[in-house]
Design a protein around this motif. Structure first.
Motif, PDB file in Angstrom:
ATOM      1  N   LYS A 136       0.527   4.641 -11.142  1.00  0.00           N
ATOM      2  CA  LYS A 136      -0.523   4.762 -10.113  1.00  0.00           C
ATOM      3  C   LYS A 136      -1.406   3.679  -9.952  1.00  0.00           C
ATOM      4  O   LYS A 136      -2.672   3.805 -10.197  1.00  0.00           O
TER       5      LYS A 136
ATOM      6  N   GLU B 253      -3.332   1.599  -8.843  1.00  0.00           N
ATOM      7  CA  GLU B 253      -4.389   1.546  -7.382  1.00  0.00           C
ATOM      8  C   GLU B 253      -4.999   0.405  -7.554  1.00  0.00           C
ATOM      9  O   GLU B 253      -5.870  -0.316  -6.587  1.00  0.00           O
TER      10      GLU B 253
ATOM     11  N   ASP C  12      -9.222  -0.507 -11.220  1.00  0.00           N
ATOM     12  CA  ASP C  12      -8.338   0.459 -11.507  1.00  0.00           C
ATOM     13  C   ASP C  12      -6.806  -0.011 -12.064  1.00  0.00           C
ATOM     14  O   ASP C  12      -6.713  -1.151 -12.033  1.00  0.00           O
TER      15      ASP C  12
ATOM     16  N   LEU D  29       4.209   3.243  -8.520  1.00  0.00           N
ATOM     17  CA  LEU D  29       4.039   4.868  -8.545  1.00  0.00           C
ATOM     18  C   LEU D  29       4.189   5.125  -9.908  1.00  0.00           C
ATOM     19  O   LEU D  29       3.371   6.111 -10.486  1.00  0.00           O
TER      20      LEU D  29
ATOM     21  N   HIS E  57       4.998   9.319  -0.869  1.00  0.00           N
ATOM     22  CA  HIS E  57       3.818   8.629  -1.330  1.00  0.00           C
ATOM     23  C   HIS E  57       3.568   7.371  -0.582  1.00  0.00           C
ATOM     24  O   HIS E  57       2.909   6.493  -1.231  1.00  0.00           O
ATOM     25  N   GLU E  58       4.109   7.274   0.865  1.00  0.00           N
ATOM     26  CA  GLU E  58       3.796   6.218   1.506  1.00  0.00           C
ATOM     27  C   GLU E  58       2.088   5.542   1.497  1.00  0.00           C
ATOM     28  O   GLU E  58       1.797   4.594   1.540  1.00  0.00           O
ATOM     29  N   LYS E  59       1.504   6.973   1.759  1.00  0.00           N
ATOM     30  CA  LYS E  59      -0.098   6.764   2.025  1.00  0.00           C
ATOM     31  C   LYS E  59      -0.799   6.057   0.752  1.00  0.00           C
ATOM     32  O   LYS E  59      -1.616   5.360   1.027  1.00  0.00           O
ATOM     33  N   LEU E  60      -0.222   6.280  -0.383  1.00  0.00           N
ATOM     34  CA  LEU E  60      -0.815   6.169  -1.625  1.00  0.00           C
ATOM     35  C   LEU E  60      -0.564   4.303  -1.803  1.00  0.00           C
ATOM     36  O   LEU E  60      -1.299   3.611  -1.825  1.00  0.00           O
ATOM     37  N   LEU E  61       0.679   4.204  -1.478  1.00  0.00           N
ATOM     38  CA  LEU E  61       0.999   2.835  -1.643  1.00  0.00           C
ATOM     39  C   LEU E  61       0.534   1.959  -0.499  1.00  0.00           C
ATOM     40  O   LEU E  61       0.477   0.578  -0.692  1.00  0.00           O
TER      41      LEU E  61
ATOM     42  N   LYS F 171      -2.353   1.589   0.255  1.00  0.00           N
ATOM     43  CA  LYS F 171      -3.602   1.067   0.041  1.00  0.00           C
ATOM     44  C   LYS F 171      -3.658   0.109  -1.454  1.00  0.00           C
ATOM     45  O   LYS F 171      -4.730  -0.109  -1.784  1.00  0.00           O
ATOM     46  N   ILE F 172      -2.395   0.026  -1.941  1.00  0.00           N
ATOM     47  CA  ILE F 172      -2.221  -0.690  -3.086  1.00  0.00           C
ATOM     48  C   ILE F 172      -1.995  -2.331  -2.822  1.00  0.00           C
ATOM     49  O   ILE F 172      -0.998  -2.497  -2.134  1.00  0.00           O
TER      50      ILE F 172
END
Length: 339
Positions: free
Chosen positions: A259, A261, A134, A256, A293-297, A299-300
């Motif tokens: 994005k 990922e 990604d 962010l 967007h903590e949940k997104l970060l 996982k990165i």
């Protein structure tokens, strides 16, 4: 965008604000010659650097020049951001007989390296130690602050150059706001590069001293990092902690933006030296703390690139397998035209 097979032998070079790194790729079979790292300021021009450090080592004439430079690649005469060198591709072809010259941004080259570097040169920060294809972000602090993206589309890796190091610094914590009035400003603003670079370390250090009424005793960035590592000087230690925390926050910002990922990769010459001072939990918290967007970060993954010649590794991969990549050549690729 297009792919281009460069003609061998290929001279590849990574030209930063402080160091220049070259390597010779002799043929498609992979024979190459690494050339020792030298200081840019040891030579008045890139032409003189090639005359003194490259030509004495070779027997066959060079055919191609592939450069990664610290700055935007625009126009027929290219000025580097943090050193006095000017690069004129047509003059280089006339001077050395290159048939072609290809110039990219140095963090595009760093981006290419992220898909070929062995795992031992990618130090994970936090619990996630693997990455995917990604979109990725590459950020690094040295003489300046470089940022690039890397996306994967239809079987090709596409680096995305940028000048994100020159965005505004945004104070967030109480310490940020207290320190901000003492930070050196350029035309009324503080850019990220004026904090996350060698001169940025000095800027932060002097601001801490001014804020606390202390007399600055350090004049070069390397001493700040060495004093911080030994905890001998409080302002130096606090400077480095501020530097690490802000770099983590900025890395999260660009994660962010892209994005990313596929991971955030941190290169440059400064952070790998500070590994003993990095608190992984604190770094990740600064990276992640960006509601909503903590949940997104979370996982990165985040990695520190520890290879000292990572940009060259990425460029070598392109030279040998250009079909894997799509690089923008418009205004960045010159071919010799016989008179």
């Amino acid at each position: 965008m297009q792919n281009q097979n460069l003609e061998f032998p290929v001279l590849i070079g990574d030209i930063g604000g402080t160091n220049m790194r070259f390597s010779l790729i002799l043929n498609q079979a992979g024979e190459q010659m690494a050339i020792s790292t030298r200081k840019v300021n040891d030579f008045p021009t890139i032409e003189e650097a090639i005359h003194q450090t490259i030509l004495p080592l070779i027997k066959a004439p060079l055919k191609s020049l592939f450069l990664a430079i610290a700055g935007p690649v625009t126009g027929e005469v290219i000025k580097l951001t943090n050193c006095n060198w000017v690069i004129n591709p047509r003059h280089l072809m006339e001077e050395f007989g290159f048939n072609e010259v290809f110039i990219i941004n140095d963090f595009e080259a760093q981006a290419l390296s992220t898909i070929v570097l062995p795992q031992k040169y990618l130090e994970p920060i936090g619990p996630i130690n693997t990455a995917t294809d990604d979109t990725k972000v590459i950020i690094g602090a040295g003489s300046g602050l470089g940022i690039a993206g890397l996306t994967y589309l239809n079987g090709h890796y596409i680096p995305i150059e940028g000048e994100g190091g020159h965005i505004d610094f945004a104070p967030q914590s109480e310490e940020d706001f207290a320190l901000y009035p003492f930070l050196k400003k350029i035309v009324g603003r503080v850019s990220a590069e004026e904090l996350l670079s060698g001169r940025g370390l000095l800027n932060i250090y002097r601001a801490f001293c001014d804020m606390r009424g202390a007399t600055p005793t350090i004049e070069v960035p390397e001493v700040i990092t060495s004093e911080a590592l030994t905890a001998h000087e409080q302002q130096a230690y606090d400077t480095v902690q501020f530097f690490i925390n802000y770099l983590a926050r900025l890395a999260g910002d660009f994660a962010l933006v892209f994005k990313a990922e596929g991971g955030v990769y941190i290169g440059g010459g400064i952070l790998p030296e500070l590994l003993p001072l990095i608190d992984e939990d604190e770094f990740r918290q600064n990276f992640i703390h960006k509601q909503p967007h903590e949940k997104l970060l979370e996982k990165i993954p985040t990695f520190i690139i520890t290879h000292p010649r990572a940009a060259l590794v990425g460029m070598e991969s392109y030279v040998h397998q250009p079909e894997r990549f799509m690089l923008d050549m418009k205004g960045r690729f010159w071919v010799h035209s016989p008179k």
